[in-house]
Design an enzyme around this catalytic site. Structure first.
Site, PDB file in Angstrom:
ATOM      1  N   HIS A 102     -10.765 -55.083  36.742  1.00 20.07           N
ATOM      2  CA  HIS A 102     -10.316 -55.738  37.974  1.00 20.07           C
ATOM      3  C   HIS A 102     -11.572 -56.021  38.781  1.00 20.07           C
ATOM      4  CE1 HIS A 102      -6.919 -52.918  37.116  1.00 20.07           C
ATOM      5  NE2 HIS A 102      -6.152 -53.865  37.577  1.00 20.07           N
ATOM      6  N   ASP A 105     -12.966 -53.013  40.550  1.00 17.77           N
ATOM      7  CA  ASP A 105     -13.551 -51.921  39.746  1.00 17.77           C
ATOM      8  C   ASP A 105     -15.051 -52.114  39.616  1.00 17.77           C
ATOM      9  OD1 ASP A 105     -10.892 -51.352  39.118  1.00 17.77           O
ATOM     10  OD2 ASP A 105     -10.992 -52.500  37.250  1.00 17.77           O
TER      11      ASP A 105
HETATM   12  C1  XUL Z   1      -0.828 -50.645  36.181  1.00 16.48           C
HETATM   13  C2  XUL Z   1      -1.560 -51.324  35.106  1.00 16.48           C
HETATM   14  C3  XUL Z   1      -2.749 -52.123  35.509  1.00 16.48           C
HETATM   15  C4  XUL Z   1      -2.912 -53.388  34.731  1.00 16.48           C
HETATM   16  C5  XUL Z   1      -4.003 -54.288  35.222  1.00 16.48           C
HETATM   17  O1  XUL Z   1       0.298 -49.990  35.752  1.00 16.48           O
HETATM   18  O2  XUL Z   1      -1.216 -51.195  33.963  1.00 16.48           O
HETATM   19  O3  XUL Z   1      -3.868 -51.320  35.414  1.00 16.48           O
HETATM   20  O4  XUL Z   1      -3.163 -53.139  33.380  1.00 16.48           O
HETATM   21  O5  XUL Z   1      -3.846 -54.662  36.548  1.00 16.48           O
END
Ligand code: XUL
Ligand code: CO
Length: 441
Positions: A102, A105
């Site tokens: 993300h 992150d």
């Molecule tokens: C949350 C989840 C996230 C997604 C990416 O449950 O799985 O980490 O993978 O936003």
């Protein structure tokens, strides 16, 4: 450069008889199975957030794991760089070829989006150099549109135009970075795209706005050279009480209703399937038969808990059924991201490696066993025979071709008076076959 995981060697493959906890017992990257190497079947990815950022903190206590990786102050750009160094050393030692992230992150989020974007440019320049040095690639990128308080009512589904514009800006930047890093995909997990109560919610407007954000993302992504897949990652609940992308069937229906199905596929997460009241295999099958099996977040949940535990996968039965679906679908366009985190008491550096070894070995064993089930052929043969009346009778063929009429089918039923019972479903017999293949030496 200073080694961060100085006490951990490059993880070797030692085979099923090894008792070395820091070795693979099943994942043999270059072993060929059904015409492809294990690493081609299993493009494993490290999730930046869980592996490099999560400290084991929960709502009852602060973290147990030190993820500073030698940086003198966490939450700084030098910490962000230390995480890059740690991540690449980690992936190299395990032979992991992909990572995903993300935006938040990668760098600490600043108060002003312009400064956050500048930091993102700086860190991705640094990541690009590491990618070139190591050959490690980006699986997918995404924008975190659920953590910041401004997204309390969702991102695409927010009630505020200003917040909607912030979501658009984050998607725009995350797409640019995904292109910069050559990512295979771009993920939308609708973290807070849902509702707590219908009393204050305009569901129609929210769903249309989410689709519109996705449409703009596709248009912009294609205009800047993104050729990969967009993914929806379905999840029924948590953090919201009800999330719009409840499961694969719901998300696929949504995409089709809004004309987005050509650009999107599914990113299926095992624990999200559990939360939706499905098996992991069910979600994969529904995606695959719609031509939308894109990528996998490979973790597992706990059947006794109603929330997302993001555990490293150890369930070989589930991994086998997953790989059975993946092999049948002809592989993934994405990969296997370990969206999984160590348990809170497993806080050491060694635990980080053991977790990935467990996950990678579980899927490698699943691959070996799924190939054995397919090569054995009894399951496929049984399914083929089970539906044989459709391919061997005139009426059956007409039904499959969609040329039958209700009148002629009714005439056939009336002529028979009563049909014979279908053959046994043989569930127990087939489960026995699977056990034989799983557990024979
Ligand atoms: C949350 C989840 C996230 C997604 C990416 O449950 O799985 O980490 O993978 O936003
Ligand atoms: Co996920």
């Amino acid at each position: 450069m200073k080694e961060i995981f100085a006490n951990i060697p490059v993880i070797p493959y030692e085979g099923p008889n090894s008792k070395n906890p820091l070795a693979f017992h099943y994942y043999d990257a270059n072993k060929v199975i059904m015409g492809k190497t294990m690493k081609e079947h299993l493009p494993f990815a490290m999730a930046w957030w869980h592996n490099l950022c999560a400290t084991g903190a929960d709502m009852f206590g602060r973290g147990t794991a030190d993820k500073s990786f030698g940086a003198s102050e966490v939450g700084t750009m030098s910490h962000a760089k230390a995480k890059v160094d740690a991540g690449f050393e980690f992936m190299q030692k395990l032979g992991i070829e992909y990572f995903c992230w993300h935006d938040v992150d990668l760098v600490p989020e600043a108060d002003d989006i312009n400064e956050t974007n500048r930091r993102l440019d700086e860190i991705t320049d640094y990541i690009l150099v590491k990618m070139q040095e190591t050959g490690i690639k980006c699986l997918w990128g995404t924008a975190n549109m659920f953590g910041n308080p401004r997204f309390m009512n969702g991102a695409g589904s927010t009630n505020s135009v200003d917040v909607y514009c912030f979501a658009a800006a984050q998607v725009k930047k995350a797409l640019e970075l995904t292109v910069k890093l050559g990512g295979r995909g771009y993920v939308f997990w609708g973290g807070r795209e849902g509702y707590e109560t219908l009393l204050n919610t305009d569901v129609k407007l929210e769903q249309e706005n989410i689709a519109n954000l996705m449409r703009m993302a596709v248009e912009y992504g294609r205009s800047i050279g993104f050729t990969g897949d967009f993914y929806i990652e379905p999840k029924p609940k948590e953090p919201m009480k009800h999330q719009y992308d409840f499961d694969a069937a719901t998300a696929i229906g949504f995409l089709k209703a809004h004309g987005l199905e050509k650009d999107f596929k599914m990113n299926i997460e095992a624990n999200h399937a559990t939360l939706a009241g499905h098996t992991f295999q069910h979600e994969l099958r529904i995606s695959a038969i719609n031509g939308m099996l894109g990528s996998i977040d490979a973790n597992q949940g706990d059947l006794l808990l109603g929330w997302d535990t993001d555990e490293f996968p150890c369930n070989v039965y589930d991994a086998t059924m997953c790989m059975y679906e993946v092999l049948k679908a002809g592989g993934l366009t994405g990969g296997f991201n370990f969206d999984s985190k160590n348990r809170r008491p497993s806080y050491t550096q060694e635990d980080m490696f053991k977790a990935f070894i467990l996950g990678m070995d579980t899927f490698a064993l699943g691959l070996i066993k799924a190939a054995a089930i397919i090569e054995d052929g009894r399951l496929d043969q049984f399914v083929k025979n089970r539906y044989a009346s459709y391919s061997t009778t005139e009426l059956g063929k007409k039904i499959l071709n969609k040329t039958s009429t209700l009148e002629e089918l009714a005439a056939h039923a009336e002529q028979l008076g009563a049909p014979e019972l279908p053959d046994s479903g043989n569930q127990e017999g087939l489960q026995h076959v699977v056990n034989d293949i799983l557990f024979r030496n």
